[in-house]
Design an enzyme around this catalytic site. Structure first.
Site, PDB file in Angstrom:
ATOM      1  N   ASP A  17      34.921  30.227  15.347  1.00 34.11           N
ATOM      2  CA  ASP A  17      33.750  29.947  14.805  1.00 34.11           C
ATOM      3  C   ASP A  17      33.126  31.464  14.196  1.00 34.11           C
ATOM      4  O   ASP A  17      32.678  31.604  13.060  1.00 34.11           O
ATOM      5  CB  ASP A  17      32.817  28.793  15.176  1.00 34.11           C
ATOM      6  CG  ASP A  17      33.302  27.919  15.750  1.00 34.11           C
ATOM      7  OD1 ASP A  17      33.807  26.818  14.987  1.00 34.11           O
ATOM      8  OD2 ASP A  17      33.522  27.846  17.046  1.00 34.11           O
ATOM      9  N   HIS A  58      30.708  23.614  19.571  1.00 35.09           N
ATOM     10  CA  HIS A  58      32.046  23.855  18.745  1.00 35.09           C
ATOM     11  C   HIS A  58      32.203  22.642  17.828  1.00 35.09           C
ATOM     12  O   HIS A  58      33.022  21.862  18.405  1.00 35.09           O
ATOM     13  CB  HIS A  58      33.154  24.325  19.459  1.00 35.09           C
ATOM     14  CG  HIS A  58      34.416  24.275  18.559  1.00 35.09           C
ATOM     15  ND1 HIS A  58      34.753  25.098  17.685  1.00 35.09           N
ATOM     16  CD2 HIS A  58      35.644  23.259  18.569  1.00 35.09           C
ATOM     17  CE1 HIS A  58      35.758  24.823  17.109  1.00 35.09           C
ATOM     18  NE2 HIS A  58      36.283  23.561  17.714  1.00 35.09           N
TER      19      HIS A  58
HETATM   20  P1  NAI Z   1      48.647  19.893  20.420  1.00 35.50           P
HETATM   21  O1  NAI Z   1      48.319  18.538  20.407  1.00 35.50           O
HETATM   22  O2  NAI Z   1      49.708  20.515  19.465  1.00 35.50           O
HETATM   23  O3  NAI Z   1      48.936  20.567  21.871  1.00 35.50           O
HETATM   24  C1  NAI Z   1      48.436  20.273  23.055  1.00 35.50           C
HETATM   25  C2  NAI Z   1      49.264  20.349  24.211  1.00 35.50           C
HETATM   26  O4  NAI Z   1      48.563  19.715  25.414  1.00 35.50           O
HETATM   27  C3  NAI Z   1      50.420  18.942  23.852  1.00 35.50           C
HETATM   28  O5  NAI Z   1      51.375  19.645  24.168  1.00 35.50           O
HETATM   29  C4  NAI Z   1      50.140  18.158  25.140  1.00 35.50           C
HETATM   30  O6  NAI Z   1      51.185  17.558  25.673  1.00 35.50           O
HETATM   31  C5  NAI Z   1      49.292  19.055  26.112  1.00 35.50           C
HETATM   32  N1  NAI Z   1      48.391  18.355  26.975  1.00 35.50           N
HETATM   33  C6  NAI Z   1      47.873  17.144  26.851  1.00 35.50           C
HETATM   34  N2  NAI Z   1      47.048  16.878  28.073  1.00 35.50           N
HETATM   35  C7  NAI Z   1      47.583  17.746  29.020  1.00 35.50           C
HETATM   36  C8  NAI Z   1      47.043  18.143  30.320  1.00 35.50           C
HETATM   37  N3  NAI Z   1      46.177  17.083  31.224  1.00 35.50           N
HETATM   38  N4  NAI Z   1      47.518  19.166  31.061  1.00 35.50           N
HETATM   39  C9  NAI Z   1      48.401  20.162  30.291  1.00 35.50           C
HETATM   40  N5  NAI Z   1      48.581  19.942  29.174  1.00 35.50           N
HETATM   41  C10 NAI Z   1      48.310  18.798  28.263  1.00 35.50           C
HETATM   42  O7  NAI Z   1      47.094  20.471  19.869  1.00 35.50           O
HETATM   43  P2  NAI Z   1      46.791  22.119  19.581  1.00 35.50           P
HETATM   44  O8  NAI Z   1      46.816  22.302  18.173  1.00 35.50           O
HETATM   45  O9  NAI Z   1      47.602  23.202  20.492  1.00 35.50           O
HETATM   46  O10 NAI Z   1      45.237  22.164  20.009  1.00 35.50           O
HETATM   47  C11 NAI Z   1      44.713  22.080  21.398  1.00 35.50           C
HETATM   48  C12 NAI Z   1      43.399  21.747  21.468  1.00 35.50           C
HETATM   49  O11 NAI Z   1      42.647  22.869  20.934  1.00 35.50           O
HETATM   50  C13 NAI Z   1      42.874  20.502  20.775  1.00 35.50           C
HETATM   51  O12 NAI Z   1      41.963  19.820  21.481  1.00 35.50           O
HETATM   52  C14 NAI Z   1      42.238  21.213  19.447  1.00 35.50           C
HETATM   53  O13 NAI Z   1      41.414  20.163  19.203  1.00 35.50           O
HETATM   54  C15 NAI Z   1      41.658  22.288  20.349  1.00 35.50           C
HETATM   55  N6  NAI Z   1      41.089  23.367  19.267  1.00 35.50           N
HETATM   56  C16 NAI Z   1      40.023  24.136  19.763  1.00 35.50           C
HETATM   57  C17 NAI Z   1      39.487  25.074  18.838  1.00 35.50           C
HETATM   58  C18 NAI Z   1      38.228  25.573  19.344  1.00 35.50           C
HETATM   59  O14 NAI Z   1      37.710  26.558  18.316  1.00 35.50           O
HETATM   60  N7  NAI Z   1      37.470  25.451  20.298  1.00 35.50           N
HETATM   61  C19 NAI Z   1      40.217  25.480  17.399  1.00 35.50           C
HETATM   62  C20 NAI Z   1      41.304  24.580  17.423  1.00 35.50           C
HETATM   63  C21 NAI Z   1      41.966  23.856  18.290  1.00 35.50           C
END
Ligand code: NAI
Length: 323
Positions: free
Chosen positions: A159, A187
């Site tokens: 952000d 966020h």
């Molecule tokens: P994604 O869905 O591609 O990957 C998430 C991964 O986490 C998946 O491979 C899944 O199997 C794994 N996962 C789920 N539960 C788990 C657990 N208990 N232990 C270990 N691994 C687990 O999602 P992406 O695009 O990589 O995003 C990840 C997170 O980051 C989402 O929650 C997204 O909303 C968040 N995010 C946060 C931002 C921020 O600024 N704070 C910015 C962009 C995304």
């Protein structure tokens, strides 16, 4: 050669990690002279995909990677970790209410908080990226009684970087010309990207842009940038999120160049409820962050900060059973 630093990353097979891990391995986070051991965590259905990611990292022959492992057990992945990047979380499913999402992720982050408490280095630095990041960080910290809650932070740097980039474009300047950018709060769409303290090449930002642009264009653009990326790309921000995670940890470990925004446990500064994970302006030095105090807050800013604080308080209420 320095001793390797152990970096645990959850959600290792996900989108953000596909950019994040490779940049850490290349030295972007901890520097070109700092070896790392990568400890990746996934859930059982994603272990094959994680295996593929590990094969690719090996195939890069990164000189700084002194070890890499994959596990579906938090206690293994967090063993002796110096830095933990909690990226993995459960995405919002169809028809899922925000409270359901909070609860589903709360279960993940309470388990991971306990596992960090029992297995990680006592000085571990934790960054929560997985959404809802602030409240997930609160849950993880609450479940790690032997660690200082200041060791838990939530990612607001994306952000912050989005705000820098919008203001730089508007004022025809470079992001490095901007000082004192702040994003306050959660966020989420209630966050308050604040340019009332900011300067561009030493001049007050609010003297360079009109108030209408600030309130009705800049603020909503930064607040809703995540949704705009999904709309344009058909997938959520991944490389920019990874880049922000690297900026956050690099500054925390090695020091920041001026003010940056971090989601941290509120100590009551600026009248914000103590304990919630609120994004503040901080300066990082010697591996610690300190809130920048005594900024003058006008009425407009005060109102925006209240709104985002209230959202964080209600998120905390929704997960009270896990704290
Ligand atoms: P994604 O869905 O591609 O990957 C998430 C991964 O986490 C998946 O491979 C899944 O199997 C794994 N996962 C789920 N539960 C788990 C657990 N208990 N232990 C270990 N691994 C687990 O999602 P992406 O695009 O990589 O995003 C990840 C997170 O980051 C989402 O929650 C997204 O909303 C968040 N995010 C946060 C931002 C921020 O600024 N704070 C910015 C962009 C995304």
């Amino acid at each position: 050669m320095k001793e390797p630093v152990r970096v645990a990353i959850t959600g290792g097979a996900g989108n953000i990690s596909y950019s994040l891990i490779f940049r850490i391995a290349a030295g972007d986070m901890l520097g070109p002279d700092q070896p790392v051991i990568l400890q990746l965590l996934e859930i059982p259905p994603a272990m094959d995909a994680l295996k593929g990611v590990i094969m690719e990292i090996n195939d890069c022959a990164f000189p700084l990677v002194h070890g890499i492992s994959g596990s579906d057990k938090p206690e293994e992945a967090f063993k002796d970790a110096d830095i933990a990047l909690l990226v993995g979380s459960k995405p919002r499913g169809k028809g899922m209410e925000r409270s359901d999402l909070l609860k589903a992720n709360g279960d993940i982050f309470s388990v991971q908080g306990k596992a960090l408490n029992d297995n990680a280095s006592k000085d571990v630095k934790v960054l929560v990226v997985g959404n809802p990041a602030n409240t997930n960080a609160l849950i993880a910290a609450a479940n790690a009684p032997d660690l200082d809650n200041k060791q838990f932070t939530a990612m607001m740097r994306l952000d912050h970087n989005r705000a820098l980039s919008q203001l730089a474009q508007k004022t025809d300047s470079q992001v490095t010309d901007i000082d004192k950018m702040i994003v306050w709060g959660n966020h989420s769409a209630t966050q308050y990207p604040d340019i009332s303290q900011a300067t561009v090449n030493g001049k007050p930002a609010l003297d360079l842009v009109d108030r209408d642009w600030y309130e009705n264009d800049f603020i909503p653009t930064v607040q809703k940038r995540g949704a705009a990326i999904i709309e344009a790309r058909g997938a959520s921000s991944a490389a920019s999120a990874a880049s922000a995670a690297i900026d956050h940890v690099r500054d925390w470990v090695k020091g920041s160049d001026g003010i940056v925004s971090m989601g941290i446990p509120s100590d009551g500064s600026y009248g914000v409820e103590e304990g919630i994970m609120f994004s503040y302006p901080v300066i990082c030095k010697n591996g610690q962050y300190e809130i920048v105090q005594d900024l003058e807050i006008d009425e407009f800013s005060r109102g925006r900060m209240k709104t985002t604080e209230e959202e964080l308080r209600s998120e905390r209420e929704a997960v009270a059973a896990l704290l």
